[in-house]
Design a protein around this motif. Structure first.
Motif: not given
Length: 533
Positions: A305-312, A314-327
């Motif tokens: 499963l690959i997240i973000h799939d968006e422009i550079m 927004l990378l930190i914004h999407y990656a951080k807010n999704i991946l900081k949640d352990p679940e």
């Protein structure tokens, strides 16, 4: 719909500016130094090349603005060894023991537009075109991106279940476009490749009754909240797609969460889409998509499963807010990046994501030239577009990228079909009326990477004293134990590079003005270090 009218006129009328034969490439020249290799019913250049360098030699392949296309040169190391009296433009020192990320692969997208164009050609040419991409005598792609339903590069909007309220998706059915275009392209590519074909599925727009705006296009999100019936059905929709292709003997390597989720949050967004904030995706993954993938036999050991799939940007914004949640994090394998901010500097968001989440691979999931602004549409034979491709690929690889996926495998001379008139350029253009297709400079630029950096190749650390922004370099250890060095020179004059750390003595290579060069260097004294995460 802005595009180069003169170029289009040339293509549609069949007007030949000039044609010459260069080795196996039948060249056709267009205005503004545009050069393509022409393929027709009886002829097409092939890249059936030996990628093994014998001891004591360096093998190079060069393409440039003058029309060289993968021009091969074999040189003895003895003749390339540096004479200290000869100056170099820059020195690159490769550290063979500094092993970094592994390559997942390179590829393109099996869009409806690509299929429409490819299968408008005579059958032998359709097969040859896909062989040019995926065959051992082509540029040896190993990835294919597959849209779940329509994209803007379709001829109309559609999804797989438009029965309002069908939360169990009893009416789910693949579309004619899957059977006419996507599946035949995938099967041909699978037959041609000598590598395992990795398929990546991405959703643009779900059934309209799942969205708040009740349309495929435009600003709109999924109704309700993650964990609710609409988001749950969106997860089921992905599973249904995977299952239907699996029944046909077509397994997937990965899926992305949603293609360009920020687009669907914008007013007046024209493309098929579904908008989602990182928090929406985070909660959807942990409550719906992740658990359902696992319970359906598509856990991380089977499907990425690959997240973000968006422009550079927004990378930190999407990656951080999704991946900081352990679940949510536990279901995610990778992070996808789109290039539609070409020139975005620096590429440090990729470094930051890697440093924070070293177990997640980074990969460029979509790119194309001619996608907007004053330069929208086709620029046939344009060398600058080959350079921008090579520039972005090298930057991605040098910032922990594991691969790079181009957009449409083939478009027509107008940059379509695209039902929202969002035309673009492509590495291959199909002129069905005249039964020809054109391999553009972008095609060969991609080949300088995809053909030589097979999946499993490992990036090597290096240092350099490059002080010019128009020069880029990268280095890899391939699966045959050879060192692959790729160099881009966007300057108007030739340069000389000194390569150290690979062989017993440093050696020099020259790069033509406005050129891309791939070097193969045999090395029998590599460290046994394992790759860094």
């Amino acid at each position: 719909m802005p595009f180069n009218m003169f170029t289009t006129l040339v293509l549609l009328t069949g007007l030949l500016i000039s044609a010459v034969r260069l080795e196996d490439c039948f060249q056709q020249h267009f205005p503004d130094n545009g050069i393509v290799c022409v393929c027709n019913v009886t002829h097409c250049d092939a890249l059936a090349i030996d990628k093994i360098a014998n001891p004591g030699t360096v093998v190079s392949f060069e393409s440039d603005i003058t029309g060289k296309r993968m021009r091969k040169t074999i040189s003895s190391l003895e003749t390339l060894t540096i004479n200290i009296n000869h100056s170099s433009t820059f020195i690159m020192h490769i550290d063979k023991a500094d092993r970094r990320q592994k390559i997942n692969g390179f590829g393109g997208s099996f869009t409806d537009a690509a299929g429409f164009n490819i299968f408008s050609l005579p059958e032998n040419m359709s097969r040859r075109l896909l062989q040019d991409y995926y065959g051992s005598d082509g540029i040896e792609y190993s990835i294919g991106r597959v849209p779940i339903g329509c994209t803007d590069f379709s001829r109309k909007n559609y999804s797989y279940d438009e029965v309002d309220g069908d939360f169990d998706l009893k009416h789910f059915a693949l579309a004619p476009e899957d059977h006419l275009y996507k599946i035949p392209m995938i099967r041909m590519a699978t037959n041609f490749t000598n590598r395992q074909l990795k398929l990546l599925a991405s959703l643009w727009a779900p059934p309209i009754w799942l969205k708040t705006n009740n349309r495929h296009n435009g600003m709109g999100i999924i109704r309700g909240d993650p964990g609710g019936p609409y988001y749950r059905t969106l997860a089921k929709y992905h599973i249904k797609f995977l299952d239907e292709y699996k029944k046909l003997g077509i397994p997937f390597w990965a899926i992305t969460s949603i293609n360009e989720p920020a687009g669907g949050l914008k007013p007046h967004w024209h493309n098929p889409s579904v908008g989602a904030s990182p928090e929406m995706i985070r909660d959807w993954i942990k409550h719906d998509l992740g658990p359902l993938l696992e319970s359906s036999g598509y856990g991380k050991d089977k499907l990425h499963l690959i997240i973000h799939d968006e422009i550079m940007s927004l990378l930190i914004h999407y990656a951080k807010n999704i991946l900081k949640d352990p679940e949510a994090n536990k279901f995610v394998s990778g992070v996808g990046i789109h290039w539609y901010e070409y020139g975005f500097e620096p590429y440090t968001p990729m470094n930051l994501v890697h440093e924070s989440y070293p177990d997640k691979f980074l990969i460029s999931t979509e790119a194309c030239e001619g996608w907007g602004g004053n330069f929208q549409g086709v620029r046939i034979g344009n060398w600058t577009r080959a350079e921008t491709y090579a520039w972005d690929i090298i930057n991605n690889l040098n910032h922990w990228g594991t691969g790079w996926i181009d957009w449409n495998l083939a478009l027509d001379p107008l940059g379509g079909p695209n039902y929202v008139l969002n035309v673009a350029d492509s590495a291959i253009l199909v002129d069905a009326k005249n039964k020809v297709y054109y391999k553009q400079p972008m095609f060969y630029a991609l080949g300088h990477f995809s053909k030589f950096l097979s999946p499993g190749s490992i990036r090597l650390g290096f240092s350099d004293n490059i002080d010019h922004p128009m020069i880029k370099v990268t280095a890899f250890l391939d699966t045959n134990g050879q060192v692959i060095v790729i160099l881009l020179n966007r300057k108007e004059e030739a340069i000389v590079a000194s390569i150290a750390g690979v062989t017993n003595e440093p050696f020099q290579v020259a790069l033509s003005p406005r050129s891309i060069k791939t070097l193969i260097v045999p090395s029998s004294s590599l460290s046994s270090s394992t790759p860094k995460p």
